[in-house]
Design an enzyme around this catalytic site. Structure first.
Site, PDB file in Angstrom:
ATOM      1  N   ARG A 127       0.908  -1.250  -0.169  1.00  0.00           N
ATOM      2  CA  ARG A 127       0.157  -0.037   0.017  1.00  0.00           C
ATOM      3  C   ARG A 127       0.779   1.363   0.086  1.00  0.00           C
ATOM      4  O   ARG A 127       0.349   2.203   0.676  1.00  0.00           O
ATOM      5  CB  ARG A 127      -1.008  -0.035   1.099  1.00  0.00           C
ATOM      6  CG  ARG A 127      -2.234  -1.074   1.123  1.00  0.00           C
ATOM      7  CD  ARG A 127      -2.990  -0.914  -0.084  1.00  0.00           C
ATOM      8  NE  ARG A 127      -4.212  -1.701   0.342  1.00  0.00           N
ATOM      9  CZ  ARG A 127      -4.201  -2.774  -0.117  1.00  0.00           C
ATOM     10  NH1 ARG A 127      -2.976  -3.470  -0.850  1.00  0.00           N
ATOM     11  NH2 ARG A 127      -5.274  -3.813  -0.312  1.00  0.00           N
ATOM     12  N   SER A 142     -10.613   0.024   2.728  1.00  0.00           N
ATOM     13  CA  SER A 142      -9.973  -0.006   4.033  1.00  0.00           C
ATOM     14  C   SER A 142      -9.644   1.228   4.457  1.00  0.00           C
ATOM     15  O   SER A 142      -8.799   1.881   3.862  1.00  0.00           O
ATOM     16  CB  SER A 142      -8.851  -0.921   3.848  1.00  0.00           C
ATOM     17  OG  SER A 142      -9.206  -2.380   3.527  1.00  0.00           O
ATOM     18  N   GLU A 159      -4.713   4.356   5.710  1.00  0.00           N
ATOM     19  CA  GLU A 159      -4.258   3.925   4.537  1.00  0.00           C
ATOM     20  C   GLU A 159      -4.937   5.146   3.552  1.00  0.00           C
ATOM     21  O   GLU A 159      -4.050   5.313   2.742  1.00  0.00           O
ATOM     22  CB  GLU A 159      -5.177   2.618   4.028  1.00  0.00           C
ATOM     23  CG  GLU A 159      -4.973   2.460   2.366  1.00  0.00           C
ATOM     24  CD  GLU A 159      -5.955   1.274   1.929  1.00  0.00           C
ATOM     25  OE1 GLU A 159      -5.352   0.187   2.402  1.00  0.00           O
ATOM     26  OE2 GLU A 159      -6.691   1.771   0.913  1.00  0.00           O
TER      27      GLU A 159
END
Ligand code: FAD
Ligand code: EPU
Length: 342
Positions: A166, A240, A336
């Site tokens: 990520r 997320s 995130e």
């Protein structure tokens, strides 16, 4: 000719559905728009710039006091191919799922596990999107990008992007410094099913047989996603909200002593990825609300806007979760989603 809009509302341009404005806004539809915008930035001496794709991985914290460059360029082209491989160049503003559709129709393998991720092509390298055992870094060959402040065009090869879980150089050192204008993917014409993610293999088996075509994988991924993730057209969210934390094996041993059922995945480098969804659920947060912000009842990693939530309400809830996970497990959750300050 670019059209610089003032006080533009951004509610339709972020999947959390946060109702905020931006001071300045330019809709970018081609390379000339990119170059003219860069000139405008230089002439007006603008320093606060945000490059916007589909707005599915951001949280606007309030009125944006600078310039939004909204990337809406289009195009998907095969640039070279042989019997085994194909190089596809897609423009940054192309919808990610149009590229997926193109690959499924042509039997080009490599992106099928990333089906149904919202957003645009140009954002795919930014956080190295990933799902169901695949990360986009595995198939990115190179990308073109413009330096926002000098106007210089640069080619970034895969190794220049510093990809990780990520993350990439564009989410980190070069954040808001480059406009990614196109991405070239190297895909396979030879079937390469990746069914390493447990749930995907199980879903495919339900459809019978053990030889899968690309469309079987596409359909199974979509089916799993529809059962776990909220549709942003109906429920405001950005996927997320947190990353799955990476911890050392000794940290895992400490957690296992008290919580033997903790869910974890050992990584190639020996680090351990903990399932943040499990940590959050264990803290009792699953399905709970905080004002107009809430935790999605089927997947606690996803924070949702129940309707009319402010970004502050969402951040307050996120901070409560971070505090609770830290005090229960001594593990720090990292966000995130890209938080866009005013
Ligand atoms: P935006 O939100 O517009 O931007 C994201 C970041 O990229 C920002 O920092 C922005 O400045 C930068 N950026 C965008 N375009 C450019 C450009 N052309 N040049 C330079 N910088 C740029 N993500 C996953 O990895 N896996 C998933 O499985 C997944 N599932 C999701 C499910 C749902 C329901 C939702 C809502 C989101 C999900 N996401 C997932 C997150 C998100 O969809 C991806 O990160 C996606 O790539 C974001 O694309 P976007 O165009 O909407 O980016
Ligand atoms: N779990 C729970 N409770 C739940 C849900 C899950 O304990 O309510 C546990 C389960 O044990 C499960 C584990 O968490 O095995 C992992 O869950 P899941 O497979 O749904 O994936 P995730 O780790 O929660 C990640 C990505 C998603 C991606 C999926 C599928 C991150 C931060 N998220 O979620 O990406 O789609 O895997 O590969 O890595 C995103 O980044 O926005 C995103 C949605």
């Amino acid at each position: 000719m670019i059209n610089v809009e003032k006080n533009k509302n951004l509610k339709e341009y972020n999947t959390f559905g946060i109702d905020v404005n931006t001071k300045l806004y330019i809709n970018i539809e081609n390379t000339i728009d990119i170059l003219e915008s860069i000139k405008f930035i230089k002439n007006e001496n603008i320093t606060n710039i945000f490059v916007l794709g589909g707005g599915s991985n951001i949280l606007f914290m309030g009125t944006f006091n600078g310039l939004i460059l909204h990337i809406n360029t289009r195009g998907i082209n095969i640039i070279s191919e042989n019997d085994k491989e194909v190089y596809i160049k897609a423009e940054a503003g192309e919808k990610w799922n149009n590229l997926i559709q193109f690959c499924i129709e042509h039997n080009f393998w490599g992106l099928e596990n990333l089906s149904m991720i919202p957003g645009k092509v140009g954002s795919s390298p930014v956080q190295n999107i990933g799902a169901y055992g695949t990360e986009v870094k595995d198939v990115i060959y190179e990308l073109d990008a413009y330096d926002i402040f000098s106007g210089e065009k640069k080619i970034f090869k895969n190794k220049d992007c510093d990809f990780g879980y990520r993350r990439s150089i564009f989410k980190d050192k070069l954040r808001n410094k480059f406009i990614i204008s196109s991405v070239t993917y190297k895909l396979s014409k030879i079937p390469k099913p990746n069914i390493s993610y447990k749930g995907l293999g199980e879903e495919l088996q339900k459809s019978g047989g053990d030889i899968y075509n690309i469309n079987d994988i596409f359909k199974s991924v979509c089916k799993i996603r529809n059962t776990k993730l909220p549709n942003p057209d109906i429920i405001g969210n950005a996927g997320s909200f947190f990353k799955n934390p990476l911890v050392s094996s000794s940290k895992l041993a400490d957690i296992l002593r008290e919580f033997p059922d903790v869910v974890y995945f050992i990584q190639d480098d020996g680090k351990v990825k903990l399932a943040a969804a499990w940590l959050i659920e264990k803290c009792g947060w699953k399905g709970k609300s905080w004002g107009n912000a809430a935790i999605y009842e089927k997947q606690p990693l996803v924070l949702i806007n129940k309707g009319g939530a402010s970004s502050q309400e969402i951040m307050n809830l996120a901070n409560k979760i971070i505090e609770d996970v830290y005090s229960k497990f001594d593990v720090e959750l990292e966000i995130e989603v890209n938080i866009v300050a005013s």
